[in-house]
Design a protein around this motif. Structure first.
Motif, PDB file in Angstrom:
ATOM      1  N   VAL A  24      28.864  16.911  -6.873  1.00 40.93           N
ATOM      2  CA  VAL A  24      30.246  17.265  -7.188  1.00 40.93           C
ATOM      3  C   VAL A  24      30.744  18.161  -6.060  1.00 40.93           C
ATOM      4  N   LYS A  25      32.052  18.333  -5.983  1.00 36.23           N
ATOM      5  CA  LYS A  25      32.591  19.231  -4.958  1.00 36.23           C
ATOM      6  C   LYS A  25      33.416  20.332  -5.608  1.00 36.23           C
ATOM      7  N   ALA A  26      33.310  21.525  -5.063  1.00 35.23           N
ATOM      8  CA  ALA A  26      34.009  22.686  -5.600  1.00 35.23           C
ATOM      9  C   ALA A  26      35.395  22.787  -4.978  1.00 35.23           C
ATOM     10  N   VAL A  31      37.837  16.037 -13.119  1.00 30.18           N
ATOM     11  CA  VAL A  31      37.847  17.486 -12.868  1.00 30.18           C
ATOM     12  C   VAL A  31      37.236  18.212 -14.048  1.00 30.18           C
ATOM     13  N   SER A  32      36.576  19.325 -13.761  1.00 28.19           N
ATOM     14  CA  SER A  32      36.022  20.157 -14.822  1.00 28.19           C
ATOM     15  C   SER A  32      36.132  21.618 -14.423  1.00 28.19           C
ATOM     16  N   PHE A  33      36.407  22.460 -15.408  1.00 27.08           N
ATOM     17  CA  PHE A  33      36.313  23.908 -15.241  1.00 27.08           C
ATOM     18  C   PHE A  33      34.985  24.306 -15.881  1.00 27.08           C
ATOM     19  N   ALA A  34      34.148  24.995 -15.125  1.00 30.80           N
ATOM     20  CA  ALA A  34      32.794  25.269 -15.610  1.00 30.80           C
ATOM     21  C   ALA A  34      32.284  26.592 -15.063  1.00 30.80           C
ATOM     22  N   THR A  35      31.285  27.155 -15.734  1.00 29.42           N
ATOM     23  CA  THR A  35      30.655  28.359 -15.220  1.00 29.42           C
ATOM     24  C   THR A  35      29.849  28.011 -13.974  1.00 29.42           C
ATOM     25  N   LEU A  36      29.800  28.962 -13.077  1.00 28.30           N
ATOM     26  CA  LEU A  36      29.086  28.737 -11.828  1.00 28.30           C
ATOM     27  C   LEU A  36      27.627  28.379 -12.064  1.00 28.30           C
ATOM     28  N   ALA A  37      27.009  29.058 -13.045  1.00 27.15           N
ATOM     29  CA  ALA A  37      25.589  28.820 -13.303  1.00 27.15           C
ATOM     30  C   ALA A  37      25.311  27.362 -13.646  1.00 27.15           C
ATOM     31  N   SER A  38      26.261  26.710 -14.326  1.00 30.02           N
ATOM     32  CA  SER A  38      26.020  25.343 -14.784  1.00 30.02           C
ATOM     33  C   SER A  38      26.211  24.292 -13.694  1.00 30.02           C
ATOM     34  N   VAL A  39      26.939  24.634 -12.626  1.00 32.97           N
ATOM     35  CA  VAL A  39      27.264  23.613 -11.627  1.00 32.97           C
ATOM     36  C   VAL A  39      26.791  23.933 -10.212  1.00 32.97           C
ATOM     37  N   SER A  40      26.226  25.111 -10.000  1.00 40.22           N
ATOM     38  CA  SER A  40      25.862  25.494  -8.632  1.00 40.22           C
ATOM     39  C   SER A  40      24.880  24.506  -8.003  1.00 40.22           C
ATOM     40  N   GLY A  41      23.915  24.027  -8.786  1.00 39.57           N
ATOM     41  CA  GLY A  41      22.939  23.082  -8.254  1.00 39.57           C
ATOM     42  C   GLY A  41      23.578  21.784  -7.816  1.00 39.57           C
ATOM     43  N   GLN A  42      24.545  21.292  -8.598  1.00 44.36           N
ATOM     44  CA  GLN A  42      25.215  20.038  -8.263  1.00 44.36           C
ATOM     45  C   GLN A  42      26.133  20.212  -7.049  1.00 44.36           C
ATOM     46  N   ILE A  43      26.737  21.402  -6.936  1.00 49.86           N
ATOM     47  CA  ILE A  43      27.574  21.676  -5.765  1.00 49.86           C
ATOM     48  C   ILE A  43      26.715  21.677  -4.510  1.00 49.86           C
ATOM     49  N   GLU A  44      25.594  22.374  -4.573  1.00 47.41           N
ATOM     50  CA  GLU A  44      24.689  22.435  -3.424  1.00 47.41           C
ATOM     51  C   GLU A  44      24.116  21.062  -3.095  1.00 47.41           C
ATOM     52  N   GLY A  45      23.877  20.255  -4.134  1.00 44.45           N
ATOM     53  CA  GLY A  45      23.317  18.925  -3.913  1.00 44.45           C
ATOM     54  C   GLY A  45      24.343  17.877  -3.513  1.00 44.45           C
ATOM     55  N   GLY A  46      25.628  18.218  -3.604  1.00 49.21           N
ATOM     56  CA  GLY A  46      26.674  17.295  -3.183  1.00 49.21           C
ATOM     57  C   GLY A  46      27.066  16.253  -4.206  1.00 49.21           C
TER      58      GLY A  46
END
Length: 332
Positions: A227-229, A210-225
């Motif tokens: 990692v999961k939000a 698990v990680s707490f992160a700014t949206l800007a840093s993880v949005s691409g990985q969330i969209e790419g699958g």
């Protein structure tokens, strides 16, 4: 993403962005007809160039400069955990021509550090809120939980504290995780990294869960699958991830966390200057062009009055002071 990637061509010219004749007429009122400003205004950013706070402020400052009739010149003074830059602005002439981009770090420092060379509550005055940068709780793709309630249940059932990462000790993301643990009574173990990039790499690689992160840093990985939000930390859903519920929606009613940046000035700055800058930034942040460009950065524009900013910062200071005391945080 560097400033040159974000700023692009001069797309903030009002005639091309449909701010409208009525809005222009309002901006030409008394606050802009006085003597301020008669020259460019220096905006000190307490971080190196190219980061989220820096680029977000540059977007807002360019648009506000077009409106106020003088440039806001951004100068980066990184290092010293933002203390060096803040001290310089506190000691600057209070004439409105030197202002500070104040980040969340400023109120965290006040709670975690002794003998600061300034007191932000008395040595600085609020001008305008600029933007919030939502945080997201993310888990590796194969983690056995997909919501914050499931994460909480897993932490309660675990024999050892569940680990979570952030981009560094004392960051908003770190304290966001600690706040969640305090509010729920679960045990979490923080794993600090030097930046969100390395933390995200280990999360994707399976070292972390698990990680707490700014949206800007993880949005691409969330969209790419990759990692999961699990949840967004702000009170309201962000338009940047409209399908991800907030922690409030998941049953944590008082959980409202974001990184943020605001504009403040030295104590004694003339009211005329404060009013003129506040009106310029409020109008700039309302334009669709600025909103669109901030969206790319994972930021949400939040215009407001000096009084609203003062109340917000006081609330933030109290919240983070509570967390700092609870975990005994000391600066590295």
């Amino acid at each position: 993403m560097g400033p040159e990637d974000v700023m692009g061509e001069r797309e903030l010219v009002l005639s091309r962005r449909g701010l409208g004749a009525l809005a222009l007429a309002g901006l030409a009122g008394p606050a802009f007809a006085q003597g301020f400003p008669s020259r460019p205004i220096q905006v000190i950013v307490p971080f190196a160039a190219g980061g989220g706070v820096d680029v977000t402020m540059r977007v807002a400052a360019e648009a506000a400069g077009d409106l106020i009739g003088q440039r806001f010149v951004v100068e980066n003074r990184g290092g010293g955990a933002t203390i060096t830059a803040t001290t310089a602005v506190v000691r600057a002439a209070p004439d409105g021509y030197t202002v500070l981009t104040a980040p969340t770090t400023m109120v965290i420092n006040a709670a975690s550090r002794d003998n600061l060379p300034f007191d932000w509550k008395t040595d600085l005055v609020p001008v305008s809120m600029i933007a919030k940068l939502p945080l997201v709780v993310v888990a590796r793709r194969d983690a056995p939980y997909s919501t914050m309630r499931e994460l909480e249940a897993a932490a309660r059932a675990a024999r050892d504290p569940l680990t979570f990462s952030s981009g560094g000790t004392g960051t908003v993301a770190h304290l966001a995780g600690e706040l969640f643990a305090l509010r729920t009574g679960i045990k979490l173990q923080h794993v600090p990294y030097r930046g969100e990039g390395p933390a995200l790499s280990d999360l994707i690689g399976g070292t972390l869960k698990v990680s707490f992160a700014t949206l800007a840093s993880v949005s691409g990985q969330i969209e790419g699958g990759t990692v999961k939000a699990l949840g967004v930390t702000t009170k309201d859903r962000t338009g940047l991830l409209p399908g991800v519920p907030t922690l409030v929606e998941q049953g944590y009613p008082d959980y409202d966390v974001s990184a943020w940046l605001a504009l403040v000035a030295p104590r004694g700055t003339p009211q005329e200057a404060i009013d003129a800058m506040q009106r310029a930034f409020a109008a700039a942040l309302a334009t669709q062009s600025v909103r669109d460009r901030m969206k790319v950065l994972g930021a949400e524009p939040v215009p407001g009055t000096p009084a609203e900013l003062a109340a917000f910062m006081a609330k933030e200071a109290a919240q983070w002071a509570e967390v700092v005391r609870a975990i005994g945080l000391k600066p590295e």
